[in-house]
Design a protein around this motif. Structure first.
Motif, PDB file in Angstrom:
ATOM      1  N   PHE A 254       0.819  -1.217   0.000  1.00 13.23           N
ATOM      2  CA  PHE A 254       0.000   0.000   0.000  1.00 13.23           C
ATOM      3  C   PHE A 254       0.854   1.268   0.000  1.00 13.23           C
ATOM      4  N   LYS A 255       2.128   1.150  -0.366  1.00 10.26           N
ATOM      5  CA  LYS A 255       3.010   2.306  -0.409  1.00 10.26           C
ATOM      6  C   LYS A 255       2.946   2.978  -1.783  1.00 10.26           C
ATOM      7  N   THR A 256       3.212   4.287  -1.808  1.00 12.13           N
ATOM      8  CA  THR A 256       3.244   5.020  -3.070  1.00 12.13           C
ATOM      9  C   THR A 256       4.586   4.777  -3.754  1.00 12.13           C
ATOM     10  N   LEU A 257       4.515   4.295  -5.000  1.00 11.54           N
ATOM     11  CA  LEU A 257       5.724   3.995  -5.757  1.00 11.54           C
ATOM     12  C   LEU A 257       6.145   5.143  -6.659  1.00 11.54           C
ATOM     13  N   ALA A 258       5.173   5.880  -7.178  1.00 13.61           N
ATOM     14  CA  ALA A 258       5.493   6.955  -8.112  1.00 13.61           C
ATOM     15  C   ALA A 258       4.321   7.904  -8.240  1.00 13.61           C
ATOM     16  N   SER A 259       4.632   9.099  -8.751  1.00 11.18           N
ATOM     17  CA  SER A 259       3.616  10.081  -9.110  1.00 11.18           C
ATOM     18  C   SER A 259       3.942  10.535 -10.529  1.00 11.18           C
ATOM     19  N   VAL A 260       3.069  10.203 -11.469  1.00 15.38           N
ATOM     20  CA  VAL A 260       3.348  10.432 -12.885  1.00 15.38           C
ATOM     21  C   VAL A 260       2.629  11.699 -13.359  1.00 15.38           C
ATOM     22  N   PRO A 261       3.371  12.711 -13.834  1.00 15.97           N
ATOM     23  CA  PRO A 261       2.717  13.905 -14.388  1.00 15.97           C
ATOM     24  C   PRO A 261       1.966  13.547 -15.671  1.00 15.97           C
ATOM     25  N   VAL A 262       0.725  14.005 -15.764  1.00 11.52           N
ATOM     26  CA  VAL A 262      -0.074  13.731 -16.960  1.00 11.52           C
ATOM     27  C   VAL A 262      -0.746  15.025 -17.417  1.00 11.52           C
ATOM     28  N   GLY A 263      -1.798  14.906 -18.222  1.00 15.20           N
ATOM     29  CA  GLY A 263      -2.478  16.077 -18.740  1.00 15.20           C
ATOM     30  C   GLY A 263      -3.309  16.794 -17.694  1.00 15.20           C
ATOM     31  N   LYS A 264      -3.947  17.870 -18.141  1.00 14.88           N
ATOM     32  CA  LYS A 264      -4.740  18.702 -17.252  1.00 14.88           C
ATOM     33  C   LYS A 264      -5.965  17.965 -16.718  1.00 14.88           C
ATOM     34  N   SER A 265      -6.153  18.010 -15.420  1.00 15.48           N
ATOM     35  CA  SER A 265      -7.344  17.483 -14.746  1.00 15.48           C
ATOM     36  C   SER A 265      -7.667  16.039 -15.118  1.00 15.48           C
ATOM     37  N   PRO A 266      -6.758  15.112 -14.883  1.00 19.20           N
ATOM     38  CA  PRO A 266      -7.053  13.704 -15.179  1.00 19.20           C
ATOM     39  C   PRO A 266      -8.187  13.192 -14.304  1.00 19.20           C
ATOM     40  N   HIS A 267      -9.185  12.585 -14.928  1.00 14.30           N
ATOM     41  CA  HIS A 267     -10.348  12.163 -14.145  1.00 14.30           C
ATOM     42  C   HIS A 267     -10.439  10.655 -13.946  1.00 14.30           C
ATOM     43  N   ASN A 268     -10.050   9.897 -14.927  1.00  8.71           N
ATOM     44  CA  ASN A 268     -10.251   8.450 -14.819  1.00  8.71           C
ATOM     45  C   ASN A 268      -9.066   7.684 -15.397  1.00  8.71           C
ATOM     46  N   VAL A 269      -8.806   6.507 -14.848  1.00  4.84           N
ATOM     47  CA  VAL A 269      -7.708   5.654 -15.321  1.00  4.84           C
ATOM     48  C   VAL A 269      -8.211   4.235 -15.535  1.00  4.84           C
ATOM     49  N   GLN A 270      -7.536   3.513 -16.419  1.00  2.98           N
ATOM     50  CA  GLN A 270      -7.870   2.116 -16.651  1.00  2.98           C
ATOM     51  C   GLN A 270      -6.617   1.361 -17.092  1.00  2.98           C
ATOM     52  N   VAL A 271      -6.309   0.272 -16.378  1.00  2.00           N
ATOM     53  CA  VAL A 271      -5.191  -0.584 -16.759  1.00  2.00           C
ATOM     54  C   VAL A 271      -5.646  -1.529 -17.861  1.00  2.00           C
ATOM     55  N   SER A 272      -4.813  -1.719 -18.868  1.00  3.89           N
ATOM     56  CA  SER A 272      -5.136  -2.641 -19.952  1.00  3.89           C
ATOM     57  C   SER A 272      -5.184  -4.075 -19.424  1.00  3.89           C
ATOM     58  N   PRO A 273      -5.890  -4.973 -20.133  1.00  2.39           N
ATOM     59  CA  PRO A 273      -6.020  -6.354 -19.654  1.00  2.39           C
ATOM     60  C   PRO A 273      -4.689  -7.080 -19.461  1.00  2.39           C
ATOM     61  N   ASP A 274      -3.659  -6.713 -20.242  1.00  5.86           N
ATOM     62  CA  ASP A 274      -2.352  -7.363 -20.076  1.00  5.86           C
ATOM     63  C   ASP A 274      -1.485  -6.668 -19.030  1.00  5.86           C
ATOM     64  N   GLY A 275      -2.003  -5.586 -18.436  1.00  2.00           N
ATOM     65  CA  GLY A 275      -1.284  -4.905 -17.376  1.00  2.00           C
ATOM     66  C   GLY A 275      -0.107  -4.058 -17.826  1.00  2.00           C
ATOM     67  N   LYS A 276       0.071  -3.880 -19.129  1.00  2.00           N
ATOM     68  CA  LYS A 276       1.247  -3.171 -19.637  1.00  2.00           C
ATOM     69  C   LYS A 276       1.056  -1.667 -19.811  1.00  2.00           C
ATOM     70  N   VAL A 277      -0.205  -1.239 -19.951  1.00  2.03           N
ATOM     71  CA  VAL A 277      -0.476   0.170 -20.234  1.00  2.03           C
ATOM     72  C   VAL A 277      -1.610   0.666 -19.339  1.00  2.03           C
ATOM     73  N   VAL A 278      -1.489   1.910 -18.882  1.00  6.31           N
ATOM     74  CA  VAL A 278      -2.568   2.571 -18.150  1.00  6.31           C
ATOM     75  C   VAL A 278      -3.069   3.729 -19.011  1.00  6.31           C
ATOM     76  N   TRP A 279      -4.376   3.768 -19.242  1.00 10.56           N
ATOM     77  CA  TRP A 279      -4.980   4.850 -20.008  1.00 10.56           C
ATOM     78  C   TRP A 279      -5.613   5.836 -19.047  1.00 10.56           C
ATOM     79  N   VAL A 280      -5.420   7.134 -19.310  1.00 11.09           N
ATOM     80  CA  VAL A 280      -5.945   8.165 -18.416  1.00 11.09           C
ATOM     81  C   VAL A 280      -6.590   9.286 -19.232  1.00 11.09           C
ATOM     82  N   THR A 281      -7.812   9.662 -18.857  1.00 13.75           N
ATOM     83  CA  THR A 281      -8.499  10.762 -19.537  1.00 13.75           C
ATOM     84  C   THR A 281      -8.094  12.090 -18.911  1.00 13.75           C
ATOM     85  N   ASN A 282      -7.936  13.100 -19.770  1.00 18.53           N
ATOM     86  CA  ASN A 282      -7.570  14.426 -19.276  1.00 18.53           C
ATOM     87  C   ASN A 282      -7.954  15.489 -20.298  1.00 18.53           C
ATOM     88  N   ASN A 283      -7.584  16.722 -20.016  1.00 23.13           N
ATOM     89  CA  ASN A 283      -7.917  17.833 -20.903  1.00 23.13           C
ATOM     90  C   ASN A 283      -6.703  18.365 -21.653  1.00 23.13           C
TER      91      ASN A 283
END
Length: 347
Positions: A48-77
């Protein structure tokens, strides 16, 4: 002597497999979209420890890990310096402010935590889900009442599907054949046929549908009704609401346990009167069997593949609550970035 040697070898192999399996479990991660911080937090699912904080686009609202676990998709502005108001900072009476600028979905490589793709989509993107085969990502665009379909290999939009008014949350059926979309201001749930990439039905659901969730067996679809403080239960065969279940104030995200017996519903409330609970609905009795206290603004919820833990974002408390599903209690509270909303865990 040979028998003893063989036994020792078998024992060594078994211990090695156990160690490998433990290492694999330790590698599981939880991803949190911090809308007020323009980051995605990466948590270790074992410690339950924080491993990283990844800078992304403006106001990211939702994330989803791909079924193979290799990619995370994130919605933003879009880019962080892009001139755009945050549209999800506060969900008062379950409505968001519309915006005219185009949004985006970004892809993060889970091995390096590096952003590897930026795909423009429609205005005011909210949620993203990935098809079970990993081929397509579906993104709701609240600003123009559409769903963008992104080819995950080509990393470009290949279809734009008109749906109901102000689409917000969405999920794909376990068999991958349909996507259900909660139309926040339309009071309906759109059904998308994933083969034709077209809307084939709209189901009247109630006031302020914010998110949908399938049971893993595909039999039921639950819809959070943020303006009714209730959850609608849809029979996936008849595509009709068969009942409603009262929950906490302003329910937003919801998620089923792997055994299809329980649904967890995050009750966000409002900034002035934050919700601090998760309702557990028994799917045999259709009753709330437990209400778990989390943090202020319980918004996103996801359950791990073993059904052991649920992770809940507390939007107004800038934290994630870890809920032991069996014991029905919070076992850990993890600080994350400002305004955490969407959350996803390694499949």
């Amino acid at each position: 002597m040979m028998k003893k040697t063989n036994n020792w070898i078998l024992t060594a192999i078994q211990l090695g497999l156990l160690a490998w399996s433990g290492a694999a479990l330790a590698a599981d991660k939880v991803y949190v979209a911090n809308e007020g911080a323009d980051t995605v937090s990466v948590l270790d699912a074992a410690s339950f420890k924080t491993l990283a904080s990844v800078p992304v686009g403006k106001s990211p609202h939702n994330v989803q890990v791909s079924p193979d676990g290799k990619v995370v998709w994130v919605t933003n502005n879009g880019e962080p310096n892009q001139v755009a108001a945050s549209v999800h900072k506060e969900m008062v009476k379950s409505e968001h402010s519309a915006m005219a600028t185009a949004g985006a979905v970004w892809a993060i490589d889970t091995s390096s935590n590096a952003v590897i793709a930026k795909v423009p989509v429609g205005p005011h993107p909210a949620h993203v889900v990935v098809s079970p085969d990993g081929r397509f990502a579906y993104i709701t665009n609240g600003g123009d009442n559409t769903v963008s379909v992104v080819d995950t290999s080509a990393r470009r939009v290949v279809a734009t599907i008109p749906v109901g008014k102000f689409p917000h949350g969405l999920r794909i059926s376990p068999d991958g054949k349909q996507a259900y979309v909660a139309n926040l201001k339309g009071g309906t749930v759109s059904v998308i046929d994933t083969a034709s990439q077209k809307e084939v039905a709209q189901i009247p659901a109630g006031k302020g549908p914010a998110q949908v969730g399938f049971t893993p067996d595909g039999r039921l679809v639950l819809v959070s009704l943020s303006e009714e403080n209730a959850v609608a239960v849809i029979d996936s065969t008849t595509r009709k609401v068969i009942r409603k279940v009262a929950v906490g104030t302003v329910p937003i995200q919801l998620y089923a346990t792997p055994d299809s017996r329980t649904f967890l519903v995050a009750n966000q409330g409002s900034p002035k009167k934050p919700g601090k609970t998760v309702s557990l609905i028994n799917l045999e009795s259709f009753k709330v069997v437990k209400t778990v206290m989390t943090g202020a603004g319980a918004h996103g919820v996801v359950v791990d593949r073993d059904g052991r833990y649920a992770y809940v974002t507390n939007t107004y408390a800038n934290s994630v609550s870890v809920v032991d599903v069996k014991d029905r209690k919070v076992v850990k509270t993890v600080p994350v970035g400002k305004g955490p909303n969407g959350i996803s865990v390694t499949p």
